[in-house]
Design a protein around this motif. Structure first.
Motif, PDB file in Angstrom:
ATOM      1  N   SER A 343      -2.081  -7.821  -1.530  1.00 49.47           N
ATOM      2  CA  SER A 343      -1.691  -6.473  -1.123  1.00 49.47           C
ATOM      3  C   SER A 343      -0.848  -6.510   0.140  1.00 49.47           C
ATOM      4  CB  SER A 343      -2.944  -5.620  -0.904  1.00 49.47           C
ATOM      5  OG  SER A 343      -2.613  -4.309  -0.547  1.00 49.47           O
ATOM      6  N   ASN A 344      -1.224  -7.349   1.094  1.00 46.86           N
ATOM      7  CA  ASN A 344      -0.482  -7.443   2.355  1.00 46.86           C
ATOM      8  C   ASN A 344       0.909  -8.030   2.155  1.00 46.86           C
ATOM      9  OD1 ASN A 344      -2.589  -6.342   3.830  1.00 46.86           O
ATOM     10  ND2 ASN A 344      -3.477  -8.328   4.356  1.00 46.86           N
ATOM     11  N   LEU A 345       1.018  -9.028   1.265  1.00 42.64           N
ATOM     12  CA  LEU A 345       2.344  -9.583   0.968  1.00 42.64           C
ATOM     13  C   LEU A 345       3.276  -8.507   0.414  1.00 42.64           C
ATOM     14  CD1 LEU A 345       1.516 -13.044  -0.675  1.00 42.64           C
ATOM     15  CD2 LEU A 345       3.023 -12.672   1.293  1.00 42.64           C
ATOM     16  N   PHE A 346       2.775  -7.751  -0.540  1.00 38.99           N
ATOM     17  CA  PHE A 346       3.553  -6.676  -1.163  1.00 38.99           C
ATOM     18  C   PHE A 346       3.936  -5.632  -0.111  1.00 38.99           C
ATOM     19  CE2 PHE A 346       4.155  -2.821  -3.656  1.00 38.99           C
ATOM     20  CZ  PHE A 346       4.839  -3.279  -4.774  1.00 38.99           C
ATOM     21  N   ALA A 347       2.961  -5.244   0.709  1.00 32.45           N
ATOM     22  CA  ALA A 347       3.202  -4.193   1.701  1.00 32.45           C
ATOM     23  C   ALA A 347       4.152  -4.654   2.799  1.00 32.45           C
ATOM     24  CB  ALA A 347       1.869  -3.749   2.311  1.00 32.45           C
ATOM     25  N   ASN A 348       3.976  -5.861   3.304  1.00 30.74           N
ATOM     26  CA  ASN A 348       4.826  -6.340   4.395  1.00 30.74           C
ATOM     27  C   ASN A 348       6.286  -6.439   3.978  1.00 30.74           C
ATOM     28  OD1 ASN A 348       2.708  -6.494   6.212  1.00 30.74           O
ATOM     29  ND2 ASN A 348       2.257  -8.644   5.757  1.00 30.74           N
ATOM     30  N   TYR A 349       6.510  -6.854   2.734  1.00 30.92           N
ATOM     31  CA  TYR A 349       7.891  -6.899   2.246  1.00 30.92           C
ATOM     32  C   TYR A 349       8.491  -5.496   2.236  1.00 30.92           C
ATOM     33  CZ  TYR A 349      11.895  -7.465  -0.847  1.00 30.92           C
ATOM     34  OH  TYR A 349      13.170  -7.437  -1.369  1.00 30.92           O
ATOM     35  N   HIS A 350       7.741  -4.531   1.744  1.00 33.56           N
ATOM     36  CA  HIS A 350       8.232  -3.155   1.697  1.00 33.56           C
ATOM     37  C   HIS A 350       8.451  -2.592   3.101  1.00 33.56           C
ATOM     38  CE1 HIS A 350       7.282  -3.335  -2.546  1.00 33.56           C
ATOM     39  NE2 HIS A 350       7.732  -2.107  -2.709  1.00 33.56           N
ATOM     40  N   LYS A 351       7.573  -2.954   3.996  1.00 29.99           N
ATOM     41  CA  LYS A 351       7.714  -2.474   5.371  1.00 29.99           C
ATOM     42  C   LYS A 351       9.011  -2.980   5.998  1.00 29.99           C
ATOM     43  CE  LYS A 351       5.467  -2.759   9.914  1.00 29.99           C
ATOM     44  NZ  LYS A 351       4.294  -3.304  10.667  1.00 29.99           N
ATOM     45  N   GLN A 352       9.239  -4.289   5.913  1.00 27.85           N
ATOM     46  CA  GLN A 352      10.402  -4.886   6.564  1.00 27.85           C
ATOM     47  C   GLN A 352      11.708  -4.536   5.859  1.00 27.85           C
ATOM     48  OE1 GLN A 352       9.430  -9.071   6.625  1.00 27.85           O
ATOM     49  NE2 GLN A 352       7.522  -8.724   7.755  1.00 27.85           N
ATOM     50  N   THR A 353      11.660  -4.448   4.538  1.00 26.10           N
ATOM     51  CA  THR A 353      12.889  -4.259   3.762  1.00 26.10           C
ATOM     52  C   THR A 353      13.295  -2.797   3.647  1.00 26.10           C
ATOM     53  OG1 THR A 353      12.202  -6.179   2.446  1.00 26.10           O
ATOM     54  CG2 THR A 353      14.048  -4.888   1.602  1.00 26.10           C
ATOM     55  N   GLN A 398      -8.220   0.680 -14.131  1.00 21.70           N
ATOM     56  CA  GLN A 398      -8.792   1.892 -13.541  1.00 21.70           C
ATOM     57  C   GLN A 398      -8.427   2.037 -12.067  1.00 21.70           C
ATOM     58  OE1 GLN A 398      -9.528   3.614 -16.247  1.00 21.70           O
ATOM     59  NE2 GLN A 398     -11.655   4.116 -15.807  1.00 21.70           N
ATOM     60  N   MET A 399      -8.295   0.898 -11.371  1.00 21.07           N
ATOM     61  CA  MET A 399      -8.076   0.937  -9.926  1.00 21.07           C
ATOM     62  C   MET A 399      -6.634   0.666  -9.506  1.00 21.07           C
ATOM     63  SD  MET A 399     -11.001   1.808  -8.927  1.00 21.07           S
ATOM     64  CE  MET A 399     -10.478   1.845  -7.231  1.00 21.07           C
ATOM     65  N   PHE A 400      -5.775   0.274 -10.443  1.00 26.31           N
ATOM     66  CA  PHE A 400      -4.436  -0.211 -10.106  1.00 26.31           C
ATOM     67  C   PHE A 400      -3.640   0.829  -9.318  1.00 26.31           C
ATOM     68  CE2 PHE A 400      -0.157  -1.935 -11.542  1.00 26.31           C
ATOM     69  CZ  PHE A 400      -0.264  -3.105 -10.809  1.00 26.31           C
ATOM     70  N   GLY A 401      -3.660   2.070  -9.776  1.00 26.22           N
ATOM     71  CA  GLY A 401      -2.884   3.112  -9.118  1.00 26.22           C
ATOM     72  C   GLY A 401      -3.348   3.387  -7.699  1.00 26.22           C
ATOM     73  N   VAL A 402      -4.661   3.462  -7.497  1.00 32.07           N
ATOM     74  CA  VAL A 402      -5.160   3.777  -6.160  1.00 32.07           C
ATOM     75  C   VAL A 402      -4.968   2.599  -5.208  1.00 32.07           C
ATOM     76  CG1 VAL A 402      -7.591   3.093  -6.458  1.00 32.07           C
ATOM     77  CG2 VAL A 402      -7.017   4.975  -4.938  1.00 32.07           C
ATOM     78  N   LEU A 403      -5.088   1.372  -5.700  1.00 31.44           N
ATOM     79  CA  LEU A 403      -4.855   0.206  -4.853  1.00 31.44           C
ATOM     80  C   LEU A 403      -3.377   0.073  -4.491  1.00 31.44           C
ATOM     81  CD1 LEU A 403      -7.224  -2.415  -6.533  1.00 31.44           C
ATOM     82  CD2 LEU A 403      -7.606  -1.104  -4.432  1.00 31.44           C
ATOM     83  N   TYR A 404      -2.521   0.443  -5.420  1.00 31.76           N
ATOM     84  CA  TYR A 404      -1.069   0.430  -5.205  1.00 31.76           C
ATOM     85  C   TYR A 404      -0.700   1.434  -4.117  1.00 31.76           C
ATOM     86  CZ  TYR A 404       3.850   0.566  -6.971  1.00 31.76           C
ATOM     87  OH  TYR A 404       5.212   0.515  -7.119  1.00 31.76           O
ATOM     88  N   GLN A 405      -1.177   2.672  -4.256  1.00 29.49           N
ATOM     89  CA  GLN A 405      -0.822   3.684  -3.256  1.00 29.49           C
ATOM     90  C   GLN A 405      -1.446   3.357  -1.909  1.00 29.49           C
ATOM     91  OE1 GLN A 405      -2.832   7.695  -3.756  1.00 29.49           O
ATOM     92  NE2 GLN A 405      -3.363   6.833  -5.738  1.00 29.49           N
ATOM     93  N   LYS A 406      -2.626   2.758  -1.925  1.00 31.49           N
ATOM     94  CA  LYS A 406      -3.265   2.353  -0.676  1.00 31.49           C
ATOM     95  C   LYS A 406      -2.407   1.323   0.064  1.00 31.49           C
ATOM     96  CE  LYS A 406      -7.383  -0.232   0.814  1.00 31.49           C
ATOM     97  NZ  LYS A 406      -8.666  -0.821   0.355  1.00 31.49           N
ATOM     98  N   ALA A 407      -1.870   0.348  -0.669  1.00 32.47           N
ATOM     99  CA  ALA A 407      -1.037  -0.685  -0.051  1.00 32.47           C
ATOM    100  C   ALA A 407       0.196  -0.074   0.603  1.00 32.47           C
ATOM    101  CB  ALA A 407      -0.623  -1.722  -1.097  1.00 32.47           C
ATOM    102  N   VAL A 408       0.829   0.869  -0.092  1.00 32.87           N
ATOM    103  CA  VAL A 408       2.051   1.474   0.431  1.00 32.87           C
ATOM    104  C   VAL A 408       1.736   2.464   1.549  1.00 32.87           C
ATOM    105  CG1 VAL A 408       4.031   2.925  -0.171  1.00 32.87           C
ATOM    106  CG2 VAL A 408       3.300   1.112  -1.721  1.00 32.87           C
ATOM    107  N   TYR A 409       0.682   3.258   1.370  1.00 30.57           N
ATOM    108  CA  TYR A 409       0.306   4.235   2.394  1.00 30.57           C
ATOM    109  C   TYR A 409      -0.009   3.548   3.717  1.00 30.57           C
ATOM    110  CZ  TYR A 409      -2.802   7.393   4.979  1.00 30.57           C
ATOM    111  OH  TYR A 409      -3.404   8.143   5.947  1.00 30.57           O
ATOM    112  N   ASN A 410      -0.687   2.409   3.663  1.00 30.31           N
ATOM    113  CA  ASN A 410      -1.076   1.719   4.893  1.00 30.31           C
ATOM    114  C   ASN A 410       0.130   1.275   5.717  1.00 30.31           C
ATOM    115  OD1 ASN A 410      -3.817   2.037   4.599  1.00 30.31           O
ATOM    116  ND2 ASN A 410      -4.154   0.059   3.621  1.00 30.31           N
ATOM    117  N   ILE A 411       1.271   1.043   5.060  1.00 32.97           N
ATOM    118  CA  ILE A 411       2.496   0.723   5.805  1.00 32.97           C
ATOM    119  C   ILE A 411       2.812   1.859   6.770  1.00 32.97           C
ATOM    120  CG2 ILE A 411       4.966   0.251   5.647  1.00 32.97           C
ATOM    121  CD1 ILE A 411       4.491  -0.612   2.734  1.00 32.97           C
TER     122      ILE A 411
END
Length: 712
Positions: A343-353, A398-411
């Motif tokens: 999750s952090n790898l995905f989020a950090n890339y989105h944050k920086q890019t 069942q959890m994919f959507g909420v974990l996805y939005q959580k990763a992006v929201y935390n940025i």
């Protein structure tokens, strides 16, 4: 000898499908009791919730009382899995199970909340499969599981050896009645959780239905408070628009004074989209940084479409290769969002890019599984998938959507920047995430029902407008969009805005309607009304965050003892004083039930006595809206877009002889309100005089109260 008898007793219990341990019971927050039995699954919704309960706000709620003894909730574990039985009274009404599409009052139904990209009928398939239901008797039950769970909502009768046989046969019933199980089945709500070796059950006390929802939202960390600009207007451009074409669309909105805060880019902004590269496409967007800055200067926020399946051409592919599921989707990796490192790898890339470069939000698509209703719908990963964290494919779906939005929201949270995201799936305890759900379904009646159902489960729903069958259809859909959490026009396959040409083929040939300017003016009127309501809506979302009150909710929430509202799914409350009754293109007139009290037509000021049903009409440029007596409606002069320096010139429209309300005032873009950097503007109208009093730590003034208008 005694020890041998004890072992024999345990053995008998095991073969009986029971466990020697008892149900563990603990109050985990004021008015929230957790029951635990057996060994609960590791990957359950609450274990993924990072937000702490808003305990102080929960303590301020009145103490609840269950209509049954909590010890009467039965939990058992068998070779099949876990079964939970909750007592149910004959006259109880049940609601919830996430963002339900085909049903509203769930009493007597069998519901199986499973994430699905095309929800249909009343099966329970949904974009937000939340195993949580509420009762008008003042309590809520949440089964803390990410497994596919079936709920029998008072639809079955158990064998009771002590009960007498019915003296009457059912032979006189019609075939339809027999197959709909009209034998007055009741007794319990039963949850069947195959594969579970244990289960956690959260019980939320009232005393009323509204307080149940407040407790749930506050236990989840408090409701979402989106960026203020997120309550404006969002417009998604055509999927293959270039940087230059997006610029022309932006100019259209500003030149024609059409309110718009957000422009959404669709798949072609990336080099590959199915699966995703997360790399700007130089053919379509040769200078993305310049583009973002230019749009920002013109008052537009940019939102990027994507999904979470990672293409081999993506810079994320190699880092995530060992942190993904063992099946591909569109030849792309499925990140193991249950693993914080992935999750952090995905989020950090989105944050920086993207985020650090000025991207204000994302549309997170395709996180809701392929359509389970068709054998040919096989694009997503299978339920038997495995992931490095240990979560399986069923639970991940069942959890994919909420974990996805959580990763992006935390940025955004870490950067102290607020947003409003779009997402196609969510789950339990996600109330604090500012993410509006949307769907590829397009039935207007269902879209209205989803507004009412969203309030039962801590969700934000966006009944977006795409193309329409007629001008009437376009305008009615636009009214519903204006009266929802997110006003969104999705023109991903339209060259021009839908109000300039409703026919898709002609729209894409630039053959506009003869009266396009008149329709444009009518839509502008509706969008200006939306902008006028922003201070009121913003305060409703502040109440969502601080008090847990859903900003959009069914009438049953506010009037749980009124039998007339038990099955009303096409009306809903907005904030404390507004009742919306949207119309569709099927009729120019509809029946509206107004609960107890006195109500006023928003458009005409006509007065109605509550507790009755009325036939109402609404033209295309008005809003099918009623205002409760005692309400002060703070209507702002509309602005075309919202910035941190935007000031709202407000006329307070007073309904009745005395009224009061508040306005929440802050910068609208940061989380500084968590440090009490905000104001409360108290508005009161007493003895024919209006008064405004501001208190708090925020130094600027966003609201200027310029006048009072009394409607009696």
């Amino acid at each position: 000898m005694k020890f041998k008898f004890f072992l024999l007793f345990l053995l008998l219990l095991k073969y009986a499908g029971l466990d020697a341990q008892t149900v563990q019971q603990v109050e985990v927050a004021p008015g929230v009791i957790k029951l635990n039995f057996g060994v609960a699954d590791k990957f359950n919704p609450y274990n993924f919730c990072d937000q702490k309960p808003a305990v102080a706000a929960m303590k301020a709620l009145p103490k609840g009382k269950l209509p049954f003894d909590i010890k009467d909730i039965l939990i058992s574990i068998t070779d099949r899995g876990a079964v939970v039985e909750v007592p149910l009274k004959d006259d109880e009404q049940l609601y919830g199970f996430g963002l339900q599409v085909g049903s509203f009052n769930q009493r007597g139904l069998r519901k199986k909340p499973i994430v699905n990209d095309n929800p249909l009928n009343d099966l329970g398939y949904t974009h937000a499969p939340i195993p949580f239901y509420v009762s008008n008797k003042g309590y809520g039950i949440l089964i803390n599981t990410s497994r596919y769970t079936t709920f029998y909502c008072g639809s079955t009768n158990k064998l009771n050896n002590g009960a007498k046989a019915l003296s009457e046969s059912n032979g006189g019933n019609s075939v339809e009645e027999l197959y709909k199980n009209k034998a007055n089945a009741n007794g319990s709500v039963t949850a069947d959780i195959p594969g579970a070796k244990g289960v956690e059950v959260y019980v939320f006390e009232g005393p009323e239905l509204l307080q149940v929802l407040q407790r749930y939202n506050l236990f989840s960390g408090g409701g979402a408070l989106p960026a203020m600009w997120g309550l404006g207007v969002k417009y998604r451009v055509k999927a293959d628009f270039t940087q230059q074409q997006v610029g022309k669309m932006a100019a259209y909105f500003r030149d024609n004074h059409m309110p718009c805060d957000v422009l959404g880019l669709e798949p072609k902004w990336q080099t590959t989209a199915y699966s995703c590269s997360y790399v700007w496409n130089p053919k379509y967007f040769p200078s993305p940084s310049q583009f973002i800055d230019t749009m920002k200067q013109r008052g537009f926020h940019i939102n990027l479409w994507e999904h979470a399946f990672v293409n081999p051409a993506s810079p994320l592919y190699e880092p995530l290769k060992t942190k993904a599921g063992n099946y591909l989707v569109w030849n792309g990796l499925v990140p193991d969002f249950a693993d914080s490192s992935a999750s952090n790898l995905f989020a950090n890339y989105h944050k920086q890019t993207f985020v650090e470069k000025g991207i204000s939000g994302f549309k997170m698509d395709e996180c809701d599984n392929s359509n389970l209703a068709y054998g040919s719908a096989t694009w997503s990963f299978p339920e038997h998938s495995s992931f490095p964290s240990g979560i399986d494919g069923e639970q991940m779906h069942q959890m994919f959507g909420v974990l996805y939005q959580k990763a992006v929201y935390n940025i955004y949270k870490q950067m102290n920047i607020r947003t409003l995201l779009d997402v196609r799936a969510s789950n339990a305890f996600a109330s604090s995430y500012p993410a509006a759900l949307y769907s590829d379904t397009y039935d207007h009646d269902e879209y209205i029902r989803m507004v009412t159902n969203s309030g039962f489960s801590g969700l934000i729903w966006s009944p977006e407008v795409r193309e329409s069958a007629s001008i009437k259809d376009l305008m009615r859909r636009s009214q519903t969009a204006v009266l929802s959490a997110q006003t969104l026009y999705n023109s991903w396959y339209l060259t021009n805005p839908p109000w300039l040409q409703i026919n898709v083929e002609k729209n894409n040939k630039n053959e506009l309607l003869a009266n396009d300017k008149q329709i444009e003016a009518d839509v502008r009127t509706l969008l200006n009304l939306r902008m006028s309501l922003v201070p009121y809506l913003y305060n409703a979302f502040a109440d969502y965050h601080f008090k847990g009150i859903p900003p959009f909710r069914a009438l049953i929430v506010d009037y749980p003892n009124d039998k007339n509202v038990y099955n009303i799914s096409n009306e809903y409350m907005i904030g404390q004083g507004l009742l919306a009754a949207p119309l569709t293109d099927k009729a120019d007139e509809r029946k509206v039930y107004l609960p107890e009290g006195v109500w006023y037509d928003f458009n005409t000021g006509q007065k109605y006595t509550g507790g009755k049903e009325y036939s109402i009409t609404c033209n295309y440029t008005g809003l099918p809206l009623f205002v409760k007596e005692g309400t002060i409606l703070p209507l702002a002069e509309p602005v075309e877009y919202i910035t941190p320096s935007s000031k709202f010139e407000i006329t307070c429209r007073v309904y009745g002889k005395t009224a009061s309300t508040t306005l929440f005032e802050d910068d609208g873009v940061t989380f500084n309100y968590e440090k009490s950097t905000y104001n409360t503007v108290a508005l009161n109208y007493i003895n024919n005089k209006g008064m405004a009093k501001r208190s708090g730590n925020y130094k600027l003034k966003r609201y200027n109260i310029k006048g009072w208008q009394v409607i009696q």
